[in-house]
Design an enzyme around this catalytic site. Structure first.
Site, PDB file in Angstrom:
ATOM      1  N   TYR A  10       0.822  -1.220   0.000  1.00  0.00           N
ATOM      2  CA  TYR A  10       0.000   0.000   0.000  1.00  0.00           C
ATOM      3  C   TYR A  10       0.850   1.260   0.000  1.00  0.00           C
ATOM      4  O   TYR A  10       0.524   2.235   0.677  1.00  0.00           O
ATOM      5  CB  TYR A  10      -0.969   0.009   1.192  1.00  0.00           C
ATOM      6  CG  TYR A  10      -1.832  -1.223   1.296  1.00  0.00           C
ATOM      7  CD1 TYR A  10      -2.577  -1.662   0.212  1.00  0.00           C
ATOM      8  CD2 TYR A  10      -1.902  -1.947   2.486  1.00  0.00           C
ATOM      9  CE1 TYR A  10      -3.374  -2.798   0.303  1.00  0.00           C
ATOM     10  CE2 TYR A  10      -2.688  -3.078   2.588  1.00  0.00           C
ATOM     11  CZ  TYR A  10      -3.429  -3.499   1.497  1.00  0.00           C
ATOM     12  OH  TYR A  10      -4.216  -4.624   1.582  1.00  0.00           O
ATOM     13  N   HIS A  11       1.928   1.243  -0.791  1.00  0.00           N
ATOM     14  CA  HIS A  11       2.816   2.399  -0.865  1.00  0.00           C
ATOM     15  C   HIS A  11       3.014   2.862  -2.315  1.00  0.00           C
ATOM     16  O   HIS A  11       4.143   2.981  -2.781  1.00  0.00           O
ATOM     17  CB  HIS A  11       4.176   2.056  -0.248  1.00  0.00           C
ATOM     18  CG  HIS A  11       4.122   1.683   1.192  1.00  0.00           C
ATOM     19  ND1 HIS A  11       5.087   0.901   1.799  1.00  0.00           N
ATOM     20  CD2 HIS A  11       3.228   1.972   2.167  1.00  0.00           C
ATOM     21  CE1 HIS A  11       4.782   0.729   3.075  1.00  0.00           C
ATOM     22  NE2 HIS A  11       3.647   1.374   3.318  1.00  0.00           N
ATOM     23  N   PRO A  12       1.938   3.163  -3.045  1.00  0.00           N
ATOM     24  CA  PRO A  12       2.102   3.604  -4.434  1.00  0.00           C
ATOM     25  C   PRO A  12       2.727   4.998  -4.506  1.00  0.00           C
ATOM     26  O   PRO A  12       2.442   5.856  -3.669  1.00  0.00           O
ATOM     27  CB  PRO A  12       0.665   3.612  -4.972  1.00  0.00           C
ATOM     28  CG  PRO A  12      -0.186   3.869  -3.768  1.00  0.00           C
ATOM     29  CD  PRO A  12       0.516   3.148  -2.637  1.00  0.00           C
TER      30      PRO A  12
END
Length: 549
Positions: free
Chosen positions: A474-476
């Protein structure tokens, strides 16, 4: 701060319109309002007043609710056996900072010195004062830490026996115990730091909007979705949005600051005619600025969970039965203490799996239970898991739109595990994890391996397992990156190329992914660019030493 219930209450124009209230947007809006600028902050989701957002241990509830989470899904990932990947993104005041895991990680200092080679003003010496400006750290004071910033940051208690096993096993495997992974040295095992204060999730909306002095010139409107930014020549003239099916617009006197995140910001740029002109024309969108780099270069930390059962009933799962959840909730409501005030990720590590790496290439986030805290999961088991993440993947993807419909979700693909070296590092990460878990510290608790499982031993088998199971952390980021080459989108101040008053301030403008969770770095970016927007002299660089091989 004025809470706008109906769009009919907004003014005709504002000095600044900030789109998106997440880890960057709340910071920018709050800082600009300190100077009495007329600021409108537009958020697509609802207010952040849910008790499940405020309570750290309830993080799985907002994360698993489509009221607060966009629930985006990738296109089929070609290197993960065509699986689609769920990408959680906050759709609530505070954005993803209101639904994330609250781990406070800055990244490695060397990441920013790498940025600074091509981007003036973004070396570690330049960004350190802004990390410090953002935080009030409750731990040991040092030249690396802030003491008066809006974000409350604390070290976890880590007083469960399984956390001691994690730390001891890491040391037995040859990894140093590090007291502050956001200070001099990142590499090693550590007690985690989290953005929790007074027993509450300390999101950016709490820190920069709800707390502190009143901001009478700041208007905040929620459940309002921006459809496009109207451009006139080289200027953003109006922002168009909808609320409850009705269309509205607001005029811009100074600037529009787009803070939608690495998926939504490129989407809105393209809907506004900023992007690859040929691709936009094929969708019937008139091109206003031909920037082919919009949406390209998307990155994320590829991740997977290594899980083990335990031989004794000592995991945190025993405290999360239905009855005990009620008791811990009651204690938290009364005292803001106990298990209700934890984010569960209380210990972690950054390690190198090969000598050629100068800084850690694998991160561990540890949970003293089996199962997930997200997606509303309640089937928790006795055991533990090391959640491993690849820090600087070479693989990259893109964000695009398939139509001119502003209500359609953005399209995206990460291309996780496209690059052979990413695959090699992840396989090494699994083997390094198993080595740590084999240490004597785990002997009295270690049970059977659940994932990958005892039958997955060779490099080829591990790689196949990863292709079936690896996912996102969840680190775009990096989809509208700062730079000066043909594929960059923004300059070193977040201003979109060839436009005068449209900025992007969020993870999308990162020139390269950093070694750790993104919440703290995005807040730093927002603090730094806010000073530039306000016409302030940048904080003086601080030449604090950091660990180098």
């Amino acid at each position: 701060m004025r809470k706008i219930r109906s769009a009919a209450q907004i003014h005709r124009s504002y000095d600044y319109v900030v789109i998106g209230s997440g880890s960057a947007g709340s910071v920018v809006a709050g800082r600009l309002a300190e100077d009495r600028h007329r600021v409108l902050l537009i958020e697509a989701g609802p207010w952040d007043d849910s008790i499940f957002i405020k309570m750290p241990a309830a993080l799985g509830v907002p994360l698993g609710s489509d009221k607060y989470n966009w629930f985006f899904n990738s296109d089929p990932e070609p290197y993960l056996n065509q699986r689609t990947i769920l990408e959680a993104r906050g759709r609530v005041l505070g954005g993803s900072s209101s639904i994330n895991g609250m781990n406070w990680v800055r990244g490695n200092p060397r990441d920013y010195d790498h940025w600074g080679k091509d981007l003036p003003g973004w070396s570690y010496a330049d960004v350190l004062p802004y990390f410090k400006k953002a935080e009030t750290f409750s731990g040991v004071k040092s030249e690396y830490r802030g003491a008066s910033g809006p974000m409350m940051v604390e070290s976890c208690a880590a007083d469960h026996p399984m956390y001691a096993c994690f730390l001891k096993a890491g040391e037995q495997a040859g990894h140093l115990r590090v007291e502050d992974h956001n200070g001099f040295r990142q590499e090693g095992v550590h007690v985690t730091q989290r953005n929790v204060g007074k027993g509450l999730r300390w999101s950016t909306s709490r820190a920069y909007l709800h707390e502190g002095p009143d901001r009478p010139t700041l208007d905040v409107i929620v459940q309002s979705r921006v459809s496009r930014i109207e451009l006139a020549g080289k200027r953003a003239a109006r922002v168009h949005f909808t609320q409850e099916g009705q269309s509205y617009s607001v005029e811009i006197d100074c600037e529009v600051i787009l803070c939608g995140g690495a998926l939504n910001s490129p989407q809105l740029l393209m809907l506004s005619g900023v992007g690859n002109a040929q691709e936009l024309a094929a969708l019937g969108i008139k091109s206003t600025v031909d920037l082919p780099g919009v949406g390209l270069g998307l990155k994320d930390h590829t991740a997977a969970a290594i899980q083990y059962k335990i031989t004794k009933d000592v995991s945190v799962a025993k405290d999360l039965s239905t009855i005990r959840r009620g008791l811990l909730g009651a204690r938290w409501l009364l005292t803001r203490t106990g298990l209700g005030a934890t984010n569960f990720f209380e210990v972690g590590a950054f390690i190198r799996t090969r000598d050629s790496e100068k800084i850690p290439n694998i991160q561990f986030e540890f949970l003293a239970l089996l199962g997930e805290l997200q997606h509303g999961a309640v089937q928790l088991g006795h055991g533990f898991q090391y959640y491993i993440s690849l820090m600087r993947p070479k693989s990259s993807g893109r964000v695009w739109i398939a139509s001119a419909n502003p209500n359609a979700a953005p399209k995206f693909v990460f291309n996780h595990m496209q690059d052979p070296d990413d695959c090699e590092q992840l396989v090494q990460g699994v083997k390094a994890t198993r080595n740590i878990i084999s240490q004597p510290a785990w002997d009295e608790l270690r049970g059977d391996e659940v994932t990958p499982g005892a039958g997955v031993r060779t490099d080829a088998e591990i790689l196949a397992w990863l292709r079936d199971n690896a996912s996102t952390n969840y680190h775009p980021c990096c989809s509208a990156r700062m730079g000066f080459d043909d594929m960059s989108v923004t300059n070193e101040h977040g201003v979109v190329h060839n436009l005068d008053n449209l900025r992007v301030v969020d993870a999308s403008i990162m020139p390269e992914i950093v070694s750790g969770n993104l919440n703290a770095p995005v807040i730093m970016i927002a603090e730094k660019i806010s000073d530039h927007i306000r016409g302030r002299t940048p904080l003086s660089p601080e030449s604090a030493l950091y660990y180098r091989l």
